[in-house]
Design a protein around this motif. Structure first.
Motif, PDB file in Angstrom:
ATOM      1  N   UNK B 152       0.789  -1.230   0.000  1.00  0.00           N
ATOM      2  CA  UNK B 152       0.000   0.000   0.000  1.00  0.00           C
ATOM      3  C   UNK B 152       0.821   1.279   0.000  1.00  0.00           C
ATOM      4  N   UNK B 153       2.141   1.160   0.150  1.00  0.00           N
ATOM      5  CA  UNK B 153       2.947   2.369   0.269  1.00  0.00           C
ATOM      6  C   UNK B 153       2.954   2.905   1.696  1.00  0.00           C
ATOM      7  N   UNK B 154       2.238   2.230   2.591  1.00  0.00           N
ATOM      8  CA  UNK B 154       2.261   2.586   4.009  1.00  0.00           C
ATOM      9  C   UNK B 154       1.837   4.021   4.264  1.00  0.00           C
ATOM     10  N   UNK B 155       2.445   4.623   5.293  1.00  0.00           N
ATOM     11  CA  UNK B 155       2.055   5.970   5.697  1.00  0.00           C
ATOM     12  C   UNK B 155       2.380   7.005   4.630  1.00  0.00           C
ATOM     13  N   UNK B 156       3.276   6.685   3.721  1.00  0.00           N
ATOM     14  CA  UNK B 156       3.611   7.657   2.679  1.00  0.00           C
ATOM     15  C   UNK B 156       2.556   7.737   1.590  1.00  0.00           C
ATOM     16  N   UNK B 157       1.628   6.779   1.589  1.00  0.00           N
ATOM     17  CA  UNK B 157       0.565   6.801   0.613  1.00  0.00           C
ATOM     18  C   UNK B 157       1.065   6.499  -0.792  1.00  0.00           C
ATOM     19  N   UNK B 158       0.161   6.613  -1.753  1.00  0.00           N
ATOM     20  CA  UNK B 158       0.540   6.417  -3.153  1.00  0.00           C
ATOM     21  C   UNK B 158       0.255   7.719  -3.882  1.00  0.00           C
ATOM     22  N   UNK B 159       1.307   8.460  -4.174  1.00  0.00           N
ATOM     23  CA  UNK B 159       1.134   9.701  -4.922  1.00  0.00           C
ATOM     24  C   UNK B 159       1.888   9.551  -6.229  1.00  0.00           C
ATOM     25  N   UNK B 160       1.147   9.525  -7.305  1.00  0.00           N
ATOM     26  CA  UNK B 160       1.758   9.249  -8.596  1.00  0.00           C
ATOM     27  C   UNK B 160       0.912   9.927  -9.660  1.00  0.00           C
ATOM     28  N   UNK B 161       1.455  10.088 -10.857  1.00  0.00           N
ATOM     29  CA  UNK B 161       0.670  10.739 -11.928  1.00  0.00           C
ATOM     30  C   UNK B 161      -0.389   9.812 -12.483  1.00  0.00           C
ATOM     31  N   UNK B 162      -1.329   9.388 -11.615  1.00  0.00           N
ATOM     32  CA  UNK B 162      -2.362   8.445 -12.040  1.00  0.00           C
ATOM     33  C   UNK B 162      -3.516   9.167 -12.727  1.00  0.00           C
ATOM     34  N   UNK B 163      -3.748  10.427 -12.332  1.00  0.00           N
ATOM     35  CA  UNK B 163      -4.856  11.187 -12.918  1.00  0.00           C
ATOM     36  C   UNK B 163      -4.449  11.661 -14.314  1.00  0.00           C
ATOM     37  N   UNK B 164      -5.311  11.473 -15.331  1.00  0.00           N
ATOM     38  CA  UNK B 164      -4.991  11.946 -16.678  1.00  0.00           C
ATOM     39  C   UNK B 164      -4.564  13.415 -16.650  1.00  0.00           C
TER      40      UNK B 164
END
Lengths: 288, 340, 427
Positions: B152-164
């Protein structure tokens, strides 16, 4: 053997602390049918009060004075909150009361930061010694915490089971009309119970202060743990809170030995399991 | 859907409003929508950003309010589904190579499935116990997501260019979310006004009587919990457009609590209340955080005033019985109301 | 920091009583009330805005509050010397409550409404990685002076990111290097203790990996992961205590470490076991005379180990202004602003691209000397410090127990990944 003694004492200490926090919460629920989310805030105020007084008062007696002051302050704050806010909401649905106390959590967090700042404080342990049982180390202060919990349990039992006031507290929910006709000042009774619950929150905060870093954030750290214990035991039941505290502390303690990575989730799992089997907790009464 | 077809005669269930009264909410809705669609060209960027969040939170709050205000089930666990929706999009992108829209479509499905399973257990508990068991689910998921760093990426979350990329600009992102929110709210509006919604309100007022009339209330509530979970999950997927990723705090009970706050501030017995609540809460919060150092103090104070002085929420204040039904309390037929 | 004022209160009341559009207008009015920013930095005079969104409430507020003090002091010092490219620096700040969504909202507003030309970092790595998405897209430099997850300069890295503190790989390696120098090949038993989330797990894994790399003969006897911010950790501590390790490596920080120290002391753990943990200035200050004498601490920027005159002048200035010595968070925040200002002066522009190009590979002078900013990942090449908690208080007026000097200084190139490794991770 070492591990057994050490773990047993630590589980008992943990259970004792959880019980003292949960006792006030469950007492208030029992008499007012109200879940006080600000219980954690009062806990924090208790700890902070001791932290600011303890630097001036040294030694065991100094700590005792600070502890009494913390309990007094929290009880007074509790009475104030009940009279000024909660009394107006008494006839409303439980959600309104829950949200009002949540609003108090927000208000208290900023006020505490104003008064005490953001830095972490420490309180010198009034009894710093330790002794050895079967080769295992037992901190003396742990015994004091266990003693405080035992005194609270005994006191509440005497109050609720052996006095007329205790009888009135229990009747305040089941049959308020009769009680009122019988000459009991219900408003005063509710205020007193809430103040007592708040005082217990302050006591718990004060007792835990020497083992903790005392600063902002203590309020939210404790409140969820207190909920778990109270709910597992059954809302409104002091015996339930005691049993809930022992169950949760034991599960966490054994969890740290066997599955360290998941010990922190154990409390929530226990709560879900208990409610799935007994939807009103171990000692609660079915709510319609 | 057998639950829906129980013995409530639909014809007499609702008093027929006068034609003019029926038009009013439509007109008000259309005017509000026009204003919202024009908003990006009228207000500052920071206001558009708040509006982006409002779009997601309005769906979240109305979906949660299906339980809170309509069925009388105060859930502190809707954050589980909100988080699940957000993570479906981001983890679907990261681990399964799903595009944003594929993850977006999958989110409500997973949300419904998870809600059905959790509801099965949680709905055994009632009132405050229900509130607290759902809170426990929230915290359990939060812990598990935060600890399983590898997946899940843990506490750092998943921040990535997923949004178009075209949706990253506030205006396009907001208008897209607004469109989705309107569609989702229309679907929810239909649900609120259906016999299903009516039964839910009946079960809130008098559970025993609804049960006695032949409806299995546990199953009714399970269905409501599942539907709410699906829409909460959709809202979580919408939130990714604003947040540009997902983080463990979305599962936390404070996220669930936000839906409760928005419903209560706006008025939980109405349909539009949670939408109003989402507006007021989000703008108030964003604004306070930026410009007032003691923002929690002010937020708490305002909340306290609303709870004490406005029991029906802000939308309740606009209420004129039988007229502005979008904000008026959705009434029950008298024979179902019973006595408490 | 913006204080509560009556005008804004009126605005808020209106916002809360009226519908959303009224709220939007109030917000717009408040947004434009700020100073005009300096987009490209053309012309002189006026102000230029930088933003610091960080955690100012809750359990880790002390890190954010002192970090903000460092940033504000740096801006004030530059302004006193005539500002930057003829402009006065204005610092806007907001509380992110350690929540990524709030951090994102703050940063977007700082960029869009306040026209901030640079962002300075949050406390939590999750918030930092969320904010990087925004600053990367808008090509604005972000200076991370507290959060230090390795992911911030790998998976979410762009040329606009600057890492101004030793990262999560460097810190445990420094502690392991120090341990290796102490043991001289002796074999030992080790336990680990860390908050149960990515920072704690990564730091412990990094420590173990570094022990292997250093060929330390160790046996791992216990690993415990209490929840972050747990009030009572006695059962976790009891498990450690009964394993009787020679060393405990602890990845907790701030208030959690203070609580650990208090409870471990009641078990007498420090008498038999050496604890290695982030005993930095704030933690030692909180502990006061309860500081664990002889324990091993690591710190990113301890002011007392650095005896250059720039640092001591800064410490005096900080004391005069805030009453306390600066924490590492304050020092690193101050140095981050100095770096940015150096970049602006050399680029002769506030634009993100120009500042990034000027700083990449450069060695700007800061209160921490002139460490290079590595070109491949914009990591400032800082050492990590390791020392032993002293038996004596710092002075008669300051009861804080600092470290015995000289402290061990783990050199940057010994403890960080190489550029080749970082570039591989950045893909």
């Amino acid at each position: 053997m070492n591990t057994f003694v050490t773990e047993t004492v630590s589980i008992l200490t943990n259970a004792a602390m959880l019980f003292v926090v949960a006792a006030g919460l469950t007492l208030v629920f029992g008499a007012l049918r109200l879940i006080n989310m600000a219980h954690g805030s009062l806990f924090m105020v208790g700890a902070l009060t001791v932290a600011s007084l303890a630097s001036g008062l040294t030694g065991g007696w100094g700590f005792a004075v600070a502890l009494i002051a913390a309990v007094g302050l929290c009880a007074a704050l509790g009475a104030g909150i009940e009279i000024s806010i909660l009394r107006r909401l008494h006839d409303r649905e439980p959600l309104a009361q829950l949200l009002a106390t949540f609003a108090l959590v927000l208000v208290a967090a900023d006020l505490a930061q104003r008064v005490w700042g953001t830095s972490d404080r420490t309180v010198a342990t009034p009894v710093a010694g330790r002794f050895s049982v079967g080769g295992a180390v037992v901190p003396e202060y742990d015994l004091i915490v266990i003693g405080i919990a035992a005194a609270v349990a005994l006191g509440l039992w005497l109050l609720l089971a052996r006095t007329a006031t205790g009888w009135r507290v229990r009747a305040a929910v089941e049959d308020p009309e009769t009680l009122s006709v019988g000459g009991t000042n219900l408003a005063l009774l509710r205020t007193s119970v809430f103040a007592l619950g708040a005082g217990l929150a302050g006591l718990a905060g004060a007792a835990i202060a020497p083992l903790e870093s005392v600063g902002p954030g203590l309020d939210t750290q404790i409140i969820v743990a207190a909920f778990i214990v109270t709910v597992v035991g059954g809302l409104g039941s002091v015996v339930g809170a005691a049993l809930g505290a022992v169950v949760i502390a034991t599960v966490e303690g054994l969890g740290t030995l066997w599955v360290p990575s998941y010990a922190s989730s154990a409390g929530y799992l226990v709560m879900i399991l208990v409610l799935a089997v007994r939807p009103w907790g171990l000692f609660g009464t079915p709510d319609r | 859907m057998t639950v829906l077809e129980e013995k409530i005669p639909p014809a007499t269930a609702r008093p027929a409003p006068r034609p003019a009264a029926r038009l009013l909410p439509l007109l008000a809705g259309a005017a509000a929508l026009a204003l919202l669609a024009a908003a990006p060209y009228l207000v500052t960027v920071s206001a558009i950003l708040s509006l982006e969040q409002v779009a997601a939170f309005a769906v979240f709050a109305v979906a949660a309010n299906l339980l809170i205000g309509q069925a009388g089930l105060v859930s502190f666990g809707q954050g589980v589904f909100f988080g699940l929706g957000a993570y479906t999009v981001t983890l679907g992108w990261e681990h399964a190579g799903l595009s944003f829209w594929e993850g977006f479509a999958l989110a409500p499905v997973l949300g419904a499935a998870a809600a059905a399973l959790i509801g099965l257990v949680a709905l055994r508990a009632r009132t405050l116990y229900f509130a607290l068991i759902t809170l426990a689910f929230s915290q359990l998921f939060y812990q598990l997501v935060e600890q399983n760093t590898g997946f899940t990426g843990g506490a750092n979350g998943v921040f990535a260019p997923v949004v178009p990329a075209w949706m990253e600009s506030p205006v396009e992102g907001y208008l897209t979310l607004l469109g989705i929110a309107v569609a989702a709210l229309l679907a929810l509006w239909w649900l609120y006004r259906s016999d299903f919604g009516l039964l839910l309100r009946a079960s809130r007022e008098n559970r025993a009587r609804v049960q006695a009339l032949g409806t299995n209330v546990y199953r009714l509530h399970l269905l409501a919990f599942t539907v709410s979970g699906a829409f909460c999950s959709l809202a979580g997927a919408m939130f990714v457009v604003y947040n540009q990723g997902s983080n463990a705090e979305l599962f936390d009970w404070t996220t669930s609590g936000q839906a409760v706050l928005m419903s209560v501030i706006g008025g939980m017995y109405t349909f539009a209340g949670p939408v109003v609540g989402a507006f007021v809460y989000q703008f108030g919060h964003d604004w306070l955080v930026r410009y007032v150092s003691d923002w929690q103090l002010v937020l708490g104070g305002v909340l306290l005033l609303v709870v004490i002085l406005r029991p029906d929420g802000l939308a309740g204040a606009l209420r004129r019985p039988g007229r502005l039904r979008l904000s008026g309390r959705l009434e029950l037929p008298s024979r179902l109301r019973g006595r408490k | 920091m913006a204080r509560f004022n009556a005008q804004r209160w009126t605005g808020l009341a209106a916002a809360l009583l009226m519908c959303g559009s009224a709220a939007a207008c109030a917000n717009a009015a408040a947004g434009t009330g700020g100073s005009g920013g300096a987009g490209g930095g053309s012309g002189s005079g006026g102000t230029v805005t930088i933003g610091e969104s960080t955690t100012l409430s809750g359990a880790i507020a002390s890190l954010g509050q002192t970090g903000l003090q460092g940033v504000q002091l740096a801006a004030a010092d530059i302004n006193a010397k005539g500002g930057l490219l003829g402009k006065q620096i204005k610092v806007v700040s907001a509380d992110d409550a350690a929540t990524p969504a709030t951090g994102v909202s703050n940063v977007r507003t700082m960029l869009d409404a306040d026209h901030a030309v640079a962002i300075f970092g949050p406390v939590a790595s999750s918030v930092a990685s969320a904010e990087e998405q925004i600053t990367n897209a808008q090509q604005i430099p972000i200076f991370l002076h507290t959060s230090n997850d390795i992911g911030l300069t790998t998976t979410t890295y762009s040329k606009y990111v600057f890492q101004d503190v030793p990262n999560t790989v460097m810190e445990p390696r420094a502690a392991a290097d120090y341990l290796a120098t102490q043991l001289h090949g002796k074999s030992v038993t080790i336990a680990t203790f860390a908050p149960n989330y990515s920072f704690g797990q990564d730091t412990v894994a990094g420590f173990i990996q570094a022990l292997k790399a250093e060929n330390v003969h160790y046996t791992l006897v216990k690993q415990e992961f209490p929840p972050l911010g747990a009030t009572d950790i006695s059962s976790y501590l009891a498990a450690i205590e009964s394993a009787q390790p020679d060393y405990v490596f602890n990845a907790q920080f701030g208030g959690d470490l203070v609580a650990f120290t208090k409870q471990a002391e009641s078990y007498g753990l420090f008498a038999k076991t050496k604890v290695i943990a982030m005993y930095d200035y704030s933690v030692l200050q909180s502990l006061g005379s309860a500081a664990p004498t002889g324990a091993i601490g690591f710190d990113r920027a301890p002011y007392w180990t650095d005896d250059n005159s720039t640092m001591s002048a800064f410490v005096d200035e900080f004391r005069a202004k805030y009453g306390d010595a600066p924490s590492e968070w304050a020092i690193l925040g101050y140095a981050a602003v100095q770096q940015w200002a150096w970049g602006v002066e050399h680029a002769k522009s506030f634009s993100g691209d120009a500042v990034s190009a000027a700083l990449s590979g450069a060695s700007p002078a800061t209160i921490l000397g002139s460490p290079q900013i590595r070109a491949c990942d914009h990591q400032t090449e800082l050492p990590e410090y390791v020392g032993t908690v002293s038996a004596q208080a710092a002075s008669s007026s300051d009861p804080t127990h600092l470290w015995d000097t000289p402290a061990f200084e783990a050199q940057f190139d010994q403890i960080d990944y190489s550029c080749a490794q970082m570039t591989a991770l950045q893909k």
